[in-house]
Design an enzyme around this catalytic site. Structure first.
Site, PDB file in Angstrom:
ATOM      1  N   GLY A 156     -12.529   0.343   6.069  1.00  0.00           N
ATOM      2  CA  GLY A 156     -12.120   0.821   4.780  1.00  0.00           C
ATOM      3  C   GLY A 156     -13.103   1.586   4.142  1.00  0.00           C
ATOM      4  N   GLU A 157     -13.356   1.493   2.756  1.00  0.00           N
ATOM      5  CA  GLU A 157     -14.732   2.339   2.105  1.00  0.00           C
ATOM      6  C   GLU A 157     -14.385   3.816   2.267  1.00  0.00           C
ATOM      7  OE1 GLU A 157     -18.300   1.268   3.644  1.00  0.00           O
ATOM      8  OE2 GLU A 157     -18.032  -0.924   3.548  1.00  0.00           O
TER       9      GLU A 157
END
EC number: 2.4.2.21
Length: 337
Positions: A304-305
């Site tokens: 993610g991120e």
């Protein structure tokens, strides 16, 4: 200025999504045919350049001003034990982003992207959606506008990512509610839950679906009931980018799930988006098929991120460099036959 002053204004924006600039696409395609290479020999790099030309409205698109935006939010359903980490980790990771110590910091810098972190009311989690809607309409609309505010009209590319403990649970619930199927068909390990922990996550999602799937009245209502503030903000950013003529590079399963409720009613909603990668989250490949997006990369990522999308931004940059920097056959004095 508020991009969507009302739910009606948001729905009007969805109903009037502008198309790409056909003349710029055609001119970019013609340029590709004139460059010193056999037509089509750069494969998807050629397609990316033409895609970017259409959405930027330039025959020779550029990536001088790219921005990565990570939206962060907390989820009430985290109290149900659906994640390997407590909800407090969301704020801790936001602090890490702000300090420059996370993967997205390094990857955005490597890709030449300005990085913005937008934390949305982390001290006010959404409601546990097994008990009621995650957000009311006003809260969801506010999150849409927070996402829209991260978009500037002069951006050349918007890279989107997220952070929020339990948001893979929300993403799976959104997909199941939008496309059908059980939680088991959409839920994956997320932060790494397996065995009985994964079974609990699936049971929690199924419980939420039993409450909300029969009651949902619209795509916006599905987002309110099963989404999160950061997921709603991603929707707002995507729609605002479309109206600003800014192409979007999406990250993984959670980021892409933001569009799940809307693709049925608005099948062109993702037309200005590229999928940065296909993650190892089992529902992601199926979701990308529903969005009609072919991922640029498949690197077994699941962080993610915005991390996968930031890596893919390097591919976009390479595509534009070749499109702009190569000589034509006439310029190079190379025979075409």
């Amino acid at each position: 200025m508020t991009a969507f002053p009302s739910i009606a204004a948001f729905e009007m924006a969805l109903a009037n999504l502008p198309p790409p600039d056909a003349a710029s696409r055609a001119a970019a395609g013609h340029r590709q045919d004139m460059l010193t290479k056999p037509p089509g020999s750069l494969g998807r790099l050629e397609e990316i350049a033409i895609f970017m030309a259409g959405w930027q409205g330039r025959t020779r698109p550029r990536l001088d001003k790219g921005r990565a935006v990570v939206l962060a939010g907390n989820h009430g359903v985290a109290t149900r034990g659906v994640s390997a980490f407590p909800a407090s980790v969301t704020a801790q990771m936001v602090a890490n982003f702000d300090a420059g110590g996370a993967a997205i910091n390094a990857l955005a810098a490597a890709a030449g992207l300005d990085l913005r972190i937008v934390a949305i009311d982390l001290d006010r989690p959404t409601m546990d959606f097994t008990q009621g809607p995650a957000m009311d309409a006003a809260d969801c609309l506010a999150a849409l506008n927070i996402g829209a505010a991260a978009v500037d009209a002069d951006l050349d590319l918007l890279v989107l990512g997220e952070m929020g403990i339990a948001n893979s649970t929300a993403a799976a619930a959104l997909c199941a509610a939008s496309f059908g199927g059980s939680a088991a068909e959409w839920a994956g390990p997320g932060t790494g839950v397996q065995g009985t922990a994964l079974a609990n996550k699936i049971a929690v999602i199924d419980a939420a679906l039993a409450v909300h799937r029969p009651a949902a009245t619209s795509p916006f209502d599905i987002l309110c009931r099963l989404g999160g503030r950061e997921i709603a903000a991603i929707v707002g950013a995507i729609v605002a980018a479309r109206h600003a003529g800014v192409p979007v590079l999406l990250d993984g399963f959670i980021c892409c799930s933001a569009l799940a409720p809307f693709i049925g009613a608005h099948p062109d909603i993702a037309d200005h988006c590229l999928a940065g990668h296909c993650s190892t989250e089992p529902g992601h490949a199926r979701l990308l098929e529903r969005l009609r997006l072919e991922p640029l990369l498949s690197l077994n990522l699941r962080l993610g991120e915005g991390s996968g999308a930031a890596v893919a931004a390097g591919i976009v940059r390479a595509a534009l460099a070749a499109h702009d920097g190569m000589a034509t056959f006439a310029e190079a004095g190379v025979a075409t036959a």
